[in-house]
Every structure is written in structure tokens, then in C-alpha cells.
Design an enzyme around this catalytic site. Structure first.
Site, PDB file in Angstrom:
ATOM      1  N   GLY A  51      -2.653  -3.526 -12.068  1.00 16.72           N
ATOM      2  CA  GLY A  51      -1.780  -4.200 -11.110  1.00 16.72           C
ATOM      3  C   GLY A  51      -2.521  -4.987 -10.056  1.00 16.72           C
ATOM      4  N   ASP A  52      -1.862  -5.173  -8.923  1.00 16.69           N
ATOM      5  CA  ASP A  52      -2.437  -6.014  -7.869  1.00 16.69           C
ATOM      6  C   ASP A  52      -3.786  -5.470  -7.386  1.00 16.69           C
ATOM      7  OD1 ASP A  52      -1.086  -3.827  -6.836  1.00 16.69           O
ATOM      8  OD2 ASP A  52      -0.281  -4.874  -5.101  1.00 16.69           O
ATOM      9  N   TYR A 103       9.190   9.184 -13.035  1.00 16.01           N
ATOM     10  CA  TYR A 103       8.035   9.395 -13.919  1.00 16.01           C
ATOM     11  C   TYR A 103       8.447   9.478 -15.383  1.00 16.01           C
ATOM     12  CZ  TYR A 103       5.102   9.846  -9.843  1.00 16.01           C
ATOM     13  OH  TYR A 103       4.429   9.568  -8.688  1.00 16.01           O
ATOM     14  N   ARG A 115       8.512   5.864 -16.478  1.00 16.18           N
ATOM     15  CA  ARG A 115       7.177   5.278 -16.580  1.00 16.18           C
ATOM     16  C   ARG A 115       6.414   5.756 -17.814  1.00 16.18           C
ATOM     17  NH1 ARG A 115       3.024   5.441 -11.529  1.00 16.18           N
ATOM     18  NH2 ARG A 115       2.378   7.334 -12.578  1.00 16.18           N
ATOM     19  N   MET A 130      11.689   3.430  -9.422  1.00 12.68           N
ATOM     20  CA  MET A 130      10.403   3.012  -8.847  1.00 12.68           C
ATOM     21  C   MET A 130      10.521   1.644  -8.193  1.00 12.68           C
ATOM     22  SD  MET A 130       7.319   4.588 -11.057  1.00 12.68           S
ATOM     23  CE  MET A 130       6.853   6.282 -10.676  1.00 12.68           C
ATOM     24  N   ASP A 169       6.533  -2.228 -11.328  1.00 12.55           N
ATOM     25  CA  ASP A 169       7.334  -2.709 -10.190  1.00 12.55           C
ATOM     26  C   ASP A 169       7.627  -4.203 -10.244  1.00 12.55           C
ATOM     27  OD1 ASP A 169       7.048  -0.152  -9.303  1.00 12.55           O
ATOM     28  OD2 ASP A 169       5.782  -0.615  -7.574  1.00 12.55           O
ATOM     29  N   GLY A 196      -8.413   4.410  -7.095  1.00 15.44           N
ATOM     30  CA  GLY A 196      -9.660   4.568  -6.332  1.00 15.44           C
ATOM     31  C   GLY A 196     -10.879   4.402  -7.228  1.00 15.44           C
ATOM     32  N   ARG A 205       7.704   0.322  -5.087  1.00 14.98           N
ATOM     33  CA  ARG A 205       7.078   0.703  -3.823  1.00 14.98           C
ATOM     34  C   ARG A 205       7.394  -0.321  -2.737  1.00 14.98           C
ATOM     35  NH1 ARG A 205       1.755   0.878  -5.336  1.00 14.98           N
ATOM     36  NH2 ARG A 205       1.437   3.084  -5.719  1.00 14.98           N
TER      37      ARG A 205
HETATM   38  N1  LIG Z   1      -9.135  -4.544  -2.666  1.00 15.26           N
HETATM   39  C1  LIG Z   1      -9.675  -3.929  -3.710  1.00 15.26           C
HETATM   40  N2  LIG Z   1     -10.966  -4.187  -4.082  1.00 15.26           N
HETATM   41  C2  LIG Z   1     -11.518  -3.565  -5.148  1.00 15.26           C
HETATM   42  N3  LIG Z   1     -10.874  -2.659  -5.903  1.00 15.26           N
HETATM   43  C3  LIG Z   1      -9.608  -2.358  -5.596  1.00 15.26           C
HETATM   44  C4  LIG Z   1      -8.941  -2.972  -4.485  1.00 15.26           C
HETATM   45  N4  LIG Z   1      -7.687  -2.465  -4.417  1.00 15.26           N
HETATM   46  C5  LIG Z   1      -7.575  -1.581  -5.433  1.00 15.26           C
HETATM   47  N5  LIG Z   1      -8.719  -1.522  -6.141  1.00 15.26           N
HETATM   48  C6  LIG Z   1      -8.997  -0.672  -7.307  1.00 15.26           C
HETATM   49  O1  LIG Z   1      -8.086  -0.989  -8.349  1.00 15.26           O
HETATM   50  C7  LIG Z   1      -7.691   0.191  -9.041  1.00 15.26           C
HETATM   51  C8  LIG Z   1      -6.208   0.247  -9.179  1.00 15.26           C
HETATM   52  O2  LIG Z   1      -5.559  -0.012  -7.935  1.00 15.26           O
HETATM   53  P1  LIG Z   1      -4.137   0.600  -7.583  1.00 15.26           P
HETATM   54  O3  LIG Z   1      -3.661  -0.021  -6.323  1.00 15.26           O
HETATM   55  O4  LIG Z   1      -4.204   2.085  -7.632  1.00 15.26           O
HETATM   56  O5  LIG Z   1      -3.207   0.214  -8.819  1.00 15.26           O
HETATM   57  P2  LIG Z   1      -2.645  -1.176  -9.339  1.00 15.26           P
HETATM   58  O6  LIG Z   1      -3.774  -1.962  -9.839  1.00 15.26           O
HETATM   59  O7  LIG Z   1      -1.711  -0.781 -10.393  1.00 15.26           O
HETATM   60  O8  LIG Z   1      -1.977  -1.831  -8.172  1.00 15.26           O
HETATM   61  C9  LIG Z   1      -8.282   1.366  -8.285  1.00 15.26           C
HETATM   62  O9  LIG Z   1      -9.352   1.884  -9.043  1.00 15.26           O
HETATM   63  C10 LIG Z   1      -8.735   0.793  -6.962  1.00 15.26           C
HETATM   64  O10 LIG Z   1      -9.934   1.397  -6.485  1.00 15.26           O
HETATM   65  O1  LIG Z   2       1.083   6.911  -9.922  1.00 21.45           O
HETATM   66  P1  LIG Z   2       1.339   7.406  -8.550  1.00 21.45           P
HETATM   67  O2  LIG Z   2       0.066   7.536  -7.806  1.00 21.45           O
HETATM   68  O3  LIG Z   2       2.197   8.596  -8.521  1.00 21.45           O
HETATM   69  O4  LIG Z   2       2.112   6.260  -7.790  1.00 21.45           O
HETATM   70  C1  LIG Z   2       3.430   5.915  -7.995  1.00 21.45           C
HETATM   71  C2  LIG Z   2       3.539   4.418  -7.830  1.00 21.45           C
HETATM   72  O5  LIG Z   2       3.085   3.789  -8.985  1.00 21.45           O
HETATM   73  C3  LIG Z   2       4.017   2.800  -9.400  1.00 21.45           C
HETATM   74  O6  LIG Z   2       4.737   3.302 -10.497  1.00 21.45           O
HETATM   75  C4  LIG Z   2       3.307   1.565  -9.869  1.00 21.45           C
HETATM   76  O7  LIG Z   2       2.413   1.133  -8.932  1.00 21.45           O
HETATM   77  P2  LIG Z   2       1.117   0.316  -9.379  1.00 21.45           P
HETATM   78  O8  LIG Z   2       1.630  -0.872 -10.160  1.00 21.45           O
HETATM   79  O9  LIG Z   2       0.451  -0.083  -8.091  1.00 21.45           O
HETATM   80  O10 LIG Z   2       0.291   1.201 -10.215  1.00 21.45           O
HETATM   81  C5  LIG Z   2       4.942   2.622  -8.218  1.00 21.45           C
HETATM   82  O11 LIG Z   2       6.235   2.258  -8.594  1.00 21.45           O
HETATM   83  C6  LIG Z   2       4.919   3.951  -7.601  1.00 21.45           C
HETATM   84  O12 LIG Z   2       5.184   3.877  -6.231  1.00 21.45           O
HETATM   85 MG   LIG Z   3      -0.144  -1.883  -7.099  1.00 25.88          MG
END
Ligand SMILES: Nc1ncnc2c1ncn2[C@@H]1O[C@H](COP(=O)(O)OP(=O)(O)O)[C@@H](O)[C@H]1O
Ligand SMILES: O=P(O)(O)OC[C@H]1O[C@](O)(COP(=O)(O)O)[C@@H](O)[C@@H]1O
Ligand SMILES: [Mg+2]
EC number: 2.7.1.11
Length: 527
Positions: A234-235, A421, A424, A308, A265, A210, A310
Site C-alpha cells: 500500500g501507500d 478480518y 480481508r 475496513m 481500503d 515496520g 482507516r
Molecule cells: N515513509 C516510509 N518510508 C519507508 N518505509 C515505509 C514508510 N512508510 C511505511 N513504510 C514501510 O512499508 C511497509 C508497509 O507499510 P504499512 O503502512 O504497514 O502498509 P501499507 O503499505 O499497506 O500501507 C512497512 O514495512 C513499513 O516499514
Molecule cells: O493489519 P492490521 O495491522 O490489523 O491493520 C488493519 C488495517 O489494515 C487495513 O486493512 C489495510 O491497511 P493497509 O492498506 O495500510 O495495509 C486497514 O483497513 C486496517 O485499518
Molecule cells: Mg496503508
């Protein structure tokens, strides 16, 4: 560093491409052939509202280059400098150290006699000319999203790479993910203070989900005079990096934005695999071994291990294939059912009768619809908008126990292990460490060469610069109609749980695999 007389623009570097080996190449920002992904945004022409169409270069032979933005796309006449690496004793001996401007990496390597040349990405690596002087660079590094083995290694290698290869001295660590740009402290990073961090799990910069506020983040970048931003995540993070890049470009700032893909993942599209994945698969073996020992040592022992994953079951699939002690692997991509003929419970009974014990590996995202049916689903999300999952391991263990208690068919001994965890949190293994170095170096070379708005990563074994939208528009998933999943089914001898209709639908829906992990080709990853 001496300034080179011409001020090469990226349009000019594209025309280098034109003058090079591709004699009949044309540049088009909107002409996308059927093999090219269609742009999702940026319909305005270059320059207006500061946005660019995707840079697509095509040729008559069906060659498509999905190029990445360059600072000169929106800041013309930037001076260039000779790359200091040519005087670096370690690198100057390398034959052909610099990457040719028109080197590209093919997305598809299995081709047929008449196949079109297909999609390509710009090859990563050092360029002869750079767009930053060493003492002008003010870099920052941020880590976002969940933890992953290797985060600290990437941070270390960016710092050491910038310093040792390009003589950069101003490198800032942004603490606590995206929100750290405007709400947390920063730390100054030097080769000395990051020297040992690759031996530790987690991230010394800390991370968060966030809190992505684009204009506050870009204000902070501008106020601090940062001109290279390295974003590891990540994504979700890469989506965030993409909008940061767009805002930087809209403001016309000479700031390069480089994304380094991170996810345990392995769900990031296009790249061969993500760092930390190998480490996770290796560490998962310890949990599977423990489950196997427990299962073998009890009467009708069942070991359930949650891993892990998701939306993508790569860790579960590879850990199962590597272990050979697993009787059943459940992943999000392949639906399963418990009761009735061909169901999981029938299979468990059969395996226990045959072997007296069994091990089940379940990816955390598997069977979520089944759980939601039995438990009232709460549909919660985390701060980044990711779905909060229900614990499939606990649920499955309970359902198996209930089944044997109800039917009184046999007494079972079930042990549930959740190492998620713990896996990770460990530092990356040797091969991931080397991979992290290459990722960091590729990102640095790209930023120094003026490329921006890109994610770096290996495509068919070669590192490439990939436009953000290509890694965020889809997720990498296990293709259940691919040979790798078939290998898994054959090694565990588990039911596929799929009807012919499911198989037909899967074949229709799924694109053919492009990634090394899914296919047979195991080319070693090189820069
Ligand atoms: N569509 C988006 N636009 C802008 N920022 C985003 C978007 N999706 C996620 N983020 C930001 O990228 C950061 C990481 O996203 P998150 O989904 O938690 O993990 P990951 O990058 O590992 O997939 C967070 O700070 C989140 O607010
Ligand atoms: O860190 P959190 O919020 O407990 O989330 C756990 C999730 O993070 C992961 O380890 C990695 O996810 P991201 O690559 O989106 O960060 C997932 O496998 C798992 O579902
Ligand atoms: Mg992700």
C-alpha cells in the site's frame, strides 16, 4: 536473444518522443506548470548524488508527461535486446502488440473545448526492446502491509508472467515483508509451486508492518544479485519502494524497482481502484445481509456492521450502495454527531418508528474524534506508524443502547457484526483475479523495458507507469461534495450531518475527483 545494435538510453527514448507525434515537445526536469505536481525532493541535477529530478515533458498545447525513471538515466550505454514476445506463439499474433514509445495515458478525461491537454503518464505494456536477457534476470517479490484479497494472485502472475512471457527462471520470494530482505528466509518461486495459490487468501510470502531498513534491504538485493524487485503493498510500502529505488540509483545498480499498489481500503491516489476492493465490497454484502436479517427479525432491531477503511470510506460507501438494505453509512471523510437535532440518535429513532428496524454501516476510521472525546485517547501507532484506531463499531453500539435505555423511548435489539478480518482473508473474486494479472503483466513489461521507480495501475481504464511520489504524496478519499456521496445520501435517505459551513469548507478543500470510482465513467480496465 540477439542484442540490438544501438544502446538506447532513456534520454534517447525521450527524444523518440520528441521526434514522434509531439513536434513541439520540450523536456524539462524542473519546469513544472501549475497543473503539474511540484517535486517534493531531489533538487540536485541528474547525476550528482545519484538523484534525479522528476522527469517532466511538456508541450505548448499544455501537455505534460510525468515520466518514470529509466535505468539508462543513471547507467548510460546499456545494451538492448529484442523482446522475446515477438516469437511467442500466444502473443505474436496480436496486432500491434507492442506499445508505442510515445503512448501516454491522460489523467483527466473529461475536458472542455479549450482545456489544456493536462497531465499524462507513460502507458504500460510490452516494448519492442528490452534491457534484460532472460537468463540474466534475477527477480524477487515481496508483499508488505496488511492483507488484501488478490495478493497471492499478483505473486502467481508475476512468477508465471516472467516465466512464460520472458523465459525467466530465477525468481525469489522474500518472506515476511521488508524485514524479510535481511532477517528472514527466501523461497524459490516457480510456475509449478505458485500454480494454485490464487485460490487461497493471505499471502504465501507472509507480510509485516515496520522493519524498513533501506541500506540493509539494498545490501541484500546487491549481495543476492537481484536485478528486478517487485514490491506489492500500500501507500506505506510504495514510500518504502521509493527510497529503495533512490538508494539503488545512488549505488548505480542495474536493478529495476516496480511497485504494485495493494490496499483493501482503495486509498491509493491516481489509480482507478486497487485490487481486492471489489472482492471486499462483495464479501461485505454477506455481513450486511446478516445484519439486515437480524434487524428485521427482532423488535426495533438495529444491525451495526463495521467495515475496513482507516482513512477512506470506499468499502463502506460501495457496500452500502450495492446492498440497498442500509439505512445509514458513516465514513471517516464525513463527520457526524450523535445528540441533538439532526444527530444520528434522532435519525435512528425516526427510522425505527418508520420501519421497525435499521442497518448502520460504519467504516472503522469514522467518528474517531468523537470516540477520543469520550474515551481517553491513547494515540497509539502500529509498527509502520499508522494510527491505531479505537473500535467505532463497539462504541457506537454502546452509545445507541445507552441512549434508548436512558430515554426509555423504546426497547431495541442491537446486533453488532465485525466482519473486517474475515473479509480481508478471502481469495480475490473473478474480476479482481483478472485485474491482478494485468497489474503483474504491466509491472513485468515495465521492468523488462528498463523502467524503474514506478508504480503500475489503471488510470482512466488504461494501465500506466506512475512515478512513486505521485501515489504517495496524497491519499485517495471519498469526496463528499462529489455525486457519488450524494447518490449514497439519496439512497439511504440519511442526514448528511453537515452544516452549510462544513459543506462550504469541504468544497474549498477537496480537489475534483479524478478516479473512475468517484465519477460516472465506468470504462472497463484494459492493459
Ligand atoms: N515513509 C516510509 N518510508 C519507508 N518505509 C515505509 C514508510 N512508510 C511505511 N513504510 C514501510 O512499508 C511497509 C508497509 O507499510 P504499512 O503502512 O504497514 O502498509 P501499507 O503499505 O499497506 O500501507 C512497512 O514495512 C513499513 O516499514
Ligand atoms: O493489519 P492490521 O495491522 O490489523 O491493520 C488493519 C488495517 O489494515 C487495513 O486493512 C489495510 O491497511 P493497509 O492498506 O495500510 O495495509 C486497514 O483497513 C486496517 O485499518
Ligand atoms: Mg496503508
Amino acid at each position: 536473444m540477439g542484442s540490438v545494435t544501438d544502446s538506447t538510453t532513456s534520454a534517447a527514448s525521450s527524444s523518440l518522443l520528441l521526434r514522434g507525434s509531439l513536434s513541439s515537445v520540450k523536456i524539462s526536469s524542473s519546469s513544472c506548470s501549475s497543473t503539474c505536481s511540484s517535486p517534493r525532493r531531489r533538487s540536485t541535477p541528474m547525476g550528482s548524488e545519484g538523484k534525479l529530478d522528476p522527469k517532466i515533458v511538456t508541450s505548448d498545447a499544455g501537455y505534460i508527461l510525468e515520466d518514470v525513471p529509466h535505468l539508462t538515466d543513471y547507467i548510460p550505454d546499456l545494451p538492448t535486446y529484442l523482446n522475446p514476445l515477438q516469437d511467442n506463439p500466444a502473443y505474436s499474433v496480436v496486432k500491434q502488440y507492442f506499445v508505442n514509445d510515445d503512448d501516454t495515458v491522460a489523467q483527466k478525461i473529461v475536458v472542455h473545448k479549450n482545456s489544456p491537454k493536462g497531465n499524462h503518464f507513460r502507458r504500460a505494456g510490452p516494448r519492442q526492446k528490452v534491457y534484460f536477457e532472460s537468463d540474466e534476470v534475477h527477480a524477487c517479490i515481496v508483499t508488505c502491509g496488511g492483507l488484501c484479497p488478490g495478493l497471492n494472485t499478483v505473486v502467481r502472475e508475476i512468477v508465471c508472467g516472467l516465466s512464460h512471457m520472458y523465459g525467466v527462471t530465477k525468481i525469489l520470494g522474500i518472506e515476511g515483508g521488508y524485514r524479510g530482505f535481511y532477517a528472514r528466509n527466501t523461497i524459490s518461486l516457480t510456475p509449478k509451486n505458485v500454480n494454485d495459490i490464487h485460490k487461497r487468501g493471505g499471502t504465501i510470502l507472509s507480510t509485516s508492518r515496520g522493519g524498513h531498513d533501506t541500506s540493509k534491504i539494498v545490501d541484500s538485493i546487491q549481495d543476492r544479485g537481484i536485478n528486478q524487485v517487485y514490491i506489492i503493498g500500500g501507500d506505506g510500502t510504495q514510500k518504502g519502494a521509493s527510497v529503495i529505488f533512490e538508494e539503488i540509483q545512488r549505488r548505480g545498480l542495474k536493478v529495476a524497482v516496480a511497485g504494485i499498489p495493494k490496499t483493501i481500503d482503495n486509498d491509493i491516489a491516481v489509480i482507478d481502484k486497487s485490487f481486492g476492493f471489489d472482492t471486499a465490497v462483495e464479501e461485505a454484502q454477506r455481513a450486511i445481509n446478516a445484519a439486515h436479517v437480524e434487524a428485521e427479525s427482532g423488535e426495533n432491531g438495529i444491525g451495526v456492521v463495521k467495515l475496513m477503511g482507516r482513512y477512506s470510506g470506499f468499502i463502506a460507501m460501495y457496500a452500502t450502495l450495492a446492498s440497498r438494505d442500509v439505512d445509514c453509512c458513516l465514513i471517516p471523510e464525513s463527520p457526524f454527531y450523535l445528540d441533538g437535532k439532526g444527530g444520528l440518535l434522532e435519525f435512528v429513532e425516526k427510522r425505527l418508528k418508520e420501519n421497525g428496524h435499521m442497518v448502520i454501516v460504519v467504516a472503522e476510521g469514522a467518528g474517531q474524534e468523537l470516540i477520543a472525546e469520550s474515551i481517553r485517547s491513547m494515540n497509539n501507532e502500529d509498527a509502520s506508524g499508522n494510527k491505531l484506531l479505537l473500535d467505532v463499531g463497539l462504541w457506537l453500539s454502546q452509545r445507541i443502547k445507552d441512549h434508548f435505555r436512558r430515554t426509555e423511548k423504546m426497547t431495541i435489539n442491537l446486533k453488532y457484526i465485525d466482519p473486517t478480518y474475515m473479509i480481508r482473508a478471502i481469495p480475490s473474486n473473478a474480476s479482481d483475479n483478472v485485474y491482478c494479472t494485468l497489474l503483474a503483466h504491466s509491472a513485468i513489461h515495465g521492468a523488462m523495458a528498463g523502467y524503474t521507480g514506478f508504480t503500475v495501475g489503471p488510470v482512466n481504464g488504461r494501465h500506466a507507469y506512475i512515478p512513486f511520489h505521485r501515489v504517495t504524496e496524497t491519499q485517495n478519499k471519498v469526496v463528499i461534495t462529489d455525486r457519488m456521496w450524494a447518490r449514497l445520501l439519496s439512497s439511504t435517505n440519511q442526514p448528511s450531518f453537515l452544516s452549510q459551513k462544513d459543506v462550504d469548507n469541504a468544497k474549498k478543500e477537496e480537489e475534483p475527483p479524478t478516479q473512475l470510482l468517484e465519477g460516472d465513467d465506468k470504462t472497463p480496465v484494459q492493459e
